[in-house]
Design a protein around this motif. Structure first.
Motif, PDB file in Angstrom:
ATOM      1  N   ALA A 185       0.825  -1.211   0.000  1.00 24.30           N
ATOM      2  CA  ALA A 185       0.000   0.000   0.000  1.00 24.30           C
ATOM      3  C   ALA A 185       0.858   1.260   0.000  1.00 24.30           C
ATOM      4  CB  ALA A 185      -0.930  -0.023   1.221  1.00 24.30           C
ATOM      5  N   ALA A 186       1.974   1.227   0.747  1.00 27.05           N
ATOM      6  CA  ALA A 186       2.858   2.392   0.802  1.00 27.05           C
ATOM      7  C   ALA A 186       3.511   2.666  -0.544  1.00 27.05           C
ATOM      8  CB  ALA A 186       3.920   2.187   1.882  1.00 27.05           C
ATOM      9  N   VAL A 187       3.907   1.595  -1.234  1.00 28.30           N
ATOM     10  CA  VAL A 187       4.537   1.772  -2.548  1.00 28.30           C
ATOM     11  C   VAL A 187       3.549   2.358  -3.547  1.00 28.30           C
ATOM     12  CG1 VAL A 187       5.556   0.569  -4.511  1.00 28.30           C
ATOM     13  CG2 VAL A 187       6.259  -0.027  -2.190  1.00 28.30           C
ATOM     14  N   TRP A 188       2.356   1.755  -3.634  1.00 28.32           N
ATOM     15  CA  TRP A 188       1.387   2.226  -4.630  1.00 28.32           C
ATOM     16  C   TRP A 188       0.720   3.531  -4.212  1.00 28.32           C
ATOM     17  CZ3 TRP A 188       1.447   0.397  -9.343  1.00 28.32           C
ATOM     18  CH2 TRP A 188       1.967  -0.882  -9.555  1.00 28.32           C
ATOM     19  N   GLY A 189       0.710   3.827  -2.911  1.00 34.06           N
ATOM     20  CA  GLY A 189       0.132   5.082  -2.461  1.00 34.06           C
ATOM     21  C   GLY A 189       1.083   6.254  -2.540  1.00 34.06           C
ATOM     22  N   GLY A 190       2.374   5.982  -2.739  1.00 37.53           N
ATOM     23  CA  GLY A 190       3.366   7.035  -2.850  1.00 37.53           C
ATOM     24  C   GLY A 190       3.632   7.401  -4.295  1.00 37.53           C
ATOM     25  N   LEU A 209       6.271   7.588   0.978  1.00 37.37           N
ATOM     26  CA  LEU A 209       5.756   7.099   2.262  1.00 37.37           C
ATOM     27  C   LEU A 209       6.812   6.237   2.951  1.00 37.37           C
ATOM     28  CD1 LEU A 209       2.094   6.205   1.175  1.00 37.37           C
ATOM     29  CD2 LEU A 209       2.954   8.341   2.161  1.00 37.37           C
ATOM     30  N   ARG A 210       7.961   6.857   3.222  1.00 39.22           N
ATOM     31  CA  ARG A 210       9.098   6.112   3.761  1.00 39.22           C
ATOM     32  C   ARG A 210       8.878   5.647   5.203  1.00 39.22           C
ATOM     33  NH1 ARG A 210      11.284  10.363   0.779  1.00 39.22           N
ATOM     34  NH2 ARG A 210      12.485   9.705  -1.033  1.00 39.22           N
ATOM     35  N   TRP A 211       7.854   6.137   5.854  1.00 36.41           N
ATOM     36  CA  TRP A 211       7.571   5.719   7.225  1.00 36.41           C
ATOM     37  C   TRP A 211       7.304   4.212   7.309  1.00 36.41           C
ATOM     38  CZ3 TRP A 211       3.052   3.160   7.715  1.00 36.41           C
ATOM     39  CH2 TRP A 211       2.058   3.393   6.749  1.00 36.41           C
ATOM     40  N   ALA A 212       6.925   3.614   6.164  1.00 38.39           N
ATOM     41  CA  ALA A 212       6.592   2.184   6.168  1.00 38.39           C
ATOM     42  C   ALA A 212       7.831   1.294   6.090  1.00 38.39           C
ATOM     43  CB  ALA A 212       5.654   1.854   5.014  1.00 38.39           C
ATOM     44  N   ALA A 213       9.010   1.862   5.783  1.00 40.82           N
ATOM     45  CA  ALA A 213      10.215   1.036   5.629  1.00 40.82           C
ATOM     46  C   ALA A 213      10.539   0.230   6.890  1.00 40.82           C
ATOM     47  CB  ALA A 213      11.401   1.901   5.219  1.00 40.82           C
TER      48      ALA A 213
END
Length: 420
Positions: A162-167, A266-270
């Motif tokens: 989700a973070a990849v596609w949402g960013g 959305l690097r917070w997800a890393a």
């Protein structure tokens, strides 16, 4: 067959499926795409389909055999029953040696994400010791912890995707790269063999055939559920990392999913991805120790390993000596080896293990048959083809491994004949 004590039947379809998922959705989903992309570029998507097809053929053979022979040992038992002692031994030897190395790789992968720099090996060894203790105290506790680990990993993967596609990171044009066929058929097949490493966990369900309730119904259903979910997850992740990084970026990163998240906004997800990778490694390691202990138990019952490994704990109903010896072997490998070549080496042993499974299933009578023989023929041929396209060093080490096993059994049989 040996008359040693039987294991307790405590697992239903849900828990058996989770053990398979815990084995397949492990460190492979976070790391296996790197060597696959190096071999095939964006053609790894075709390689993934090849690996999934081979896994499906092998899974149907394993399910058909496990329903007819619901005891611990997996293809080691099936090979002995259907083909003879030598094919069974080679399957068991390939599983135990290959998966012991794979377990060490899972422990080292966990430590790479979770340990401070310089402390990777000690932390990996501690993880092996703790998870062996969990297995030692009963398979229901293994299933319970696996349930927690699988749910955590699936949640981490969902957040990462989700973070990849949402960013702002992914671009659909990256997926094709230079073209799906740019690295040729050999590269695609090699990527399939490398990615097969990540699918092989459904064997853990079959090796635990003595511990599931209603095995003729439960084992085929659990294998199908676990494999189906894994194929979907791997397809989503592969498309995601290719869209974010492109084939060259995937090949260059040891942690492609984390890199895909870092590449966006959305690097917070890393950190979530890194925690998920560590948890996934623990889940795979937990299931590997359980499966290795039970295959070793089956081999010890038939005297293909020392007979004292056939002991079942009076209280916890687990093969405690086998699991302890396996844990020691894993820790030794961690102490002296690194991750280089581990995926190819493990794939070599596991593909030959499933070659025996497919041939054994092909020989089953009509009353035990659940799937067409064509699937077993296709699975056997595909196993041979993928073994032939693995990296040369991995194949050479695999051949050496089997020669050692053959020599070991030959010497044991000669010594037994002398004593008799």
């Amino acid at each position: 067959m040996s008359s040693s004590p039987a294991l307790a039947r405590r697992l239903g379809t849900f828990d058996a499926s989770l053990i398979g998922l815990g084995s397949m959705i492990g460190a492979g989903v976070f790391a296996a795409f790197t060597p696959a992309a190096a071999a095939a570029g964006s053609g790894l998507l075709i390689g993934l389909l090849v690996a999934a097809f081979v896994a499906f053929c092998n899974a149907t053979s394993s399910a058909q055999l496990a329903a007819a022979y619901p005891t611990s040992g997996g293809t080691y038992v099936y090979g002995r029953e259907r083909l003879g002692q030598w094919p069974g031994f080679l399957a068991g030897w390939g599983f135990v040696i290959g998966k012991t190395a794979s377990a060490a790789a899972m422990a080292m992968t966990f430590a790479a994400y979770a340990a401070p720099q310089g402390w990777e090996r000690p932390v990996a060894i501690v993880a092996v010791v703790i998870l062996t203790a969990v297995n030692y105290h009963g398979v229901t506790r293994t299933a319970g912890l696996t349930r927690i680990l699988v749910m955590a990993v699936l949640a981490a993967l969902a957040i990462a995707v989700a973070a990849v596609w949402g960013g702002s990171g992914p671009h659909l044009g990256n997926i094709a790269g230079e073209g799906l066929l740019a690295h040729g058929l050999y590269g695609i097949l090699q990527s399939g063999g490398l990615l097969f490493f990540a699918f092989a966990g459904y064997a853990r369900i079959a090796t635990m055939g003595e511990e599931v309730r209603d095995p003729r119904r439960t084992i085929p259903r659990a294998i199908g559920i676990a494999l189906g979910i894994t194929i979907v997850v791997y397809a989503v992740v592969s498309v995601t990392v290719l869209a974010a990084l492109g084939p060259d970026g995937v090949a260059a990163s040891a942690t492609p999913l984390a890199a895909a998240v870092d590449n966006g906004t959305l690097r917070w997800a890393a950190p979530v991805v890194r925690v998920g990778a560590a948890v996934a490694s623990l889940g795979a390691l937990l299931a590997l120790i359980a499966g290795l202990g039970r295959t070793s138990l089956a081999m010890a019952r038939e005297h293909d390993l020392p007979n004292w490994l056939a002991a079942v704990h009076a209280r916890y109903k687990v093969p405690h000596r086998s699991e302890t010896v396996i844990a020691v072997a894993i820790c030794v490998i961690i102490s002296v080896a690194d991750l280089r070549g581990a995926i190819g080496f493990s794939s070599f042993g596991v593909l030959l293990y499933y070659l025996v499974a497919n041939v054994a299933a092909f020989t089953q009578p009509r009353e035990d048959r659940r799937y067409p023989k064509a699937l077993q023929v296709a699975g056997a041929l595909a196993c041979v083809l993928l073994v032939a396209t693995l990296p040369p060093l991995s194949a050479a080490l695999g051949v050496l491994m089997f020669l050692v096993g053959i020599l070991y059994r030959f010497v044991r049989l000669k010594l037994s004949a002398v004593r008799d």
